[in-house]
Design an enzyme around this catalytic site. Structure first.
Site, mmCIF file in Angstrom:
data_model
loop_
_atom_site.group_PDB
_atom_site.id
_atom_site.type_symbol
_atom_site.label_atom_id
_atom_site.label_comp_id
_atom_site.label_asym_id
_atom_site.label_seq_id
_atom_site.Cartn_x
_atom_site.Cartn_y
_atom_site.Cartn_z
ATOM 1 N N ASP A 101 0.728 -1.330 -0.082
ATOM 2 C CA ASP A 101 0.294 -0.070 -0.061
ATOM 3 C C ASP A 101 0.940 1.432 0.051
ATOM 4 O O ASP A 101 1.698 1.347 -0.881
ATOM 5 C CB ASP A 101 -0.848 0.099 1.000
ATOM 6 C CG ASP A 101 -2.108 1.012 1.066
ATOM 7 O OD1 ASP A 101 -2.983 0.761 0.432
ATOM 8 O OD2 ASP A 101 -1.850 2.008 1.866
ATOM 9 N N TYR A 231 -1.900 10.997 1.097
ATOM 10 C CA TYR A 231 -3.002 11.424 -0.043
ATOM 11 C C TYR A 231 -2.741 12.756 -0.249
ATOM 12 O O TYR A 231 -2.710 13.202 -1.410
ATOM 13 C CB TYR A 231 -4.168 11.014 0.246
ATOM 14 C CG TYR A 231 -4.268 9.405 0.619
ATOM 15 C CD1 TYR A 231 -4.655 8.475 -0.436
ATOM 16 C CD2 TYR A 231 -4.425 8.991 1.964
ATOM 17 C CE1 TYR A 231 -4.733 7.044 -0.273
ATOM 18 C CE2 TYR A 231 -4.337 7.386 2.061
ATOM 19 C CZ TYR A 231 -4.865 6.656 0.958
ATOM 20 O OH TYR A 231 -4.896 5.247 1.282
ATOM 21 N N HIS A 296 -7.111 -6.508 -0.850
ATOM 22 C CA HIS A 296 -6.053 -5.383 -0.963
ATOM 23 C C HIS A 296 -5.149 -5.968 0.286
ATOM 24 O O HIS A 296 -3.942 -5.710 0.253
ATOM 25 C CB HIS A 296 -6.662 -4.214 -0.686
ATOM 26 C CG HIS A 296 -5.484 -3.298 -0.328
ATOM 27 N ND1 HIS A 296 -4.788 -2.749 -1.393
ATOM 28 C CD2 HIS A 296 -5.325 -2.177 0.641
ATOM 29 C CE1 HIS A 296 -4.072 -1.779 -1.122
ATOM 30 N NE2 HIS A 296 -4.313 -1.495 0.084
#
Length: 318
Positions: A101, A231, A296
């Site tokens: 990730d 992010y 994920h």
């Protein structure tokens, strides 16, 4: 967990918490969001038992590592400098890198900026993404997926945190960990992570109530802002890496992804991975493994298999 030791190290102007176990060549594990070192608990035990020094930091802003308040403190340059300082503090020149990730994203930057520090890289879920010199990433995402796309929704400081605060932290995390949807995640305002509609989600088999409590306790203490700031720094990373446009990543790589992972099912990703683009950008890509029925959080969903994949790859370089 038994035998795993914890300490704080000073790196790049912050205090970083690391979990470690074993002796031998260093295997450096980098976690994603919303996670911290605990996501690697199974691999730490497995690799340390096979003759490696397993080290899993809480990345900047996560777990028990310091969390600077400024979004500009979460760029790829800051994170890579943290990692290089950590590697230096371990007294080694090179490490085996394993990352997932956001850890994988920063792993690619480490391999690109300082390939001499990485002996080999086992990358989970997130393939290398070459820089598009024509357009900023958030603009591209808005164009493809709209304003409700999760990364676009994360951009305004405090907004998502306020929405999350309306729910119990354990339920927030359970929804993130448990829901498998291959479509790009989009969340209308007021329904972040679909919390208002997913009221009876069961824990996945790979996550116990005790595990969930560990995550919930840490995020109750720390909050989500540190992880979300990664992010929010995406466009700044794009601006800072102009000189790396077109640069290949030249370290040995094994890439592993689940066929249900939203990263893998994002339009264009499969074609990039399997039709030559990935190999062109990462010429020493040696293996690509697609695991059926896996989402994920692959290193937790298939802990033993991932540990075996890591060992089978890195032992060739020992």
């Amino acid at each position: 967990m038994e035998g795993i030791e914890h300490r704080i190290v000073s790196v790049n102007g912050i205090k970083m918490h690391i979990a470690e176990k074993g002796e031998g060549p260093v295997v450096l594990f980098l976690h994603g969001f919303p996670e911290f070192w605990y996501s690697w608990r199974n691999q730490i035990n497995a690799l340390s038992s096979l003759g490696y020094h397993a080290v899993a930091p809480d990345l900047r802003g996560s777990g028990d590592t310091e969390a600077p308040t400024s979004i500009t403190s979460y760029t790829c340059l800051h994170i890579v400098d943290d990692l290089v300082a950590l590697i230096d503090s371990l007294g080694v020149k090179q490490v085996f890198l394993v990352a997932h990730d956001w850890g994988a994203v920063m792993g690619w930057y480490l391999c690109m900026f300082q390939p001499e520090r990485v002996k080999a890289f086992v990358c989970l879920s997130v393939p290398f993404k070459p820089r598009n010199p024509q357009m900023k990433p958030i603009e591209i995402m808005r164009g493809f997926f709209g304003d409700d796309y999760y990364i676009c929704r994360f951009q305004v400081p405090g907004e998502i945190e306020d929405e999350i605060a309306q729910f119990d932290t354990a339920n927030v995390l359970k929804n993130i960990f448990a829901v498998h949807k291959p479509d790009p995640p989009c969340f209308p305002k007021g329904n972040i992570f679909e919390l208002s509609t997913n009221t009876s989600i069961s824990l996945p088999s790979w996550l116990s109530e005790e595990d969930l409590a560990v995550y919930a306790t840490k995020f109750d203490q720390k909050g989500f802002t540190g992880g979300l700031n990664y992010y929010r720094a995406i466009d700044q990373n794009w601006e800072l890496t102009a000189e790396w446009t077109g640069v290949q990543v030249k370290v040995p790589v094994k890439f592993i992804v689940g066929n249900l992972d939203m990263m893998y099912t994002t339009p264009g990703t499969k074609e990039y991975i399997h039709n030559g683009g990935f190999k062109k950008d990462v010429p020493f890509l040696e293996e690509v493994v697609v695991m059926d029925g896996v989402g994920h959080f692959i290193n937790q969903e298939r802990a033993e298999e991932i540990s075996s994949h890591i060992y089978d790859f890195i032992r060739k370089f020992k």
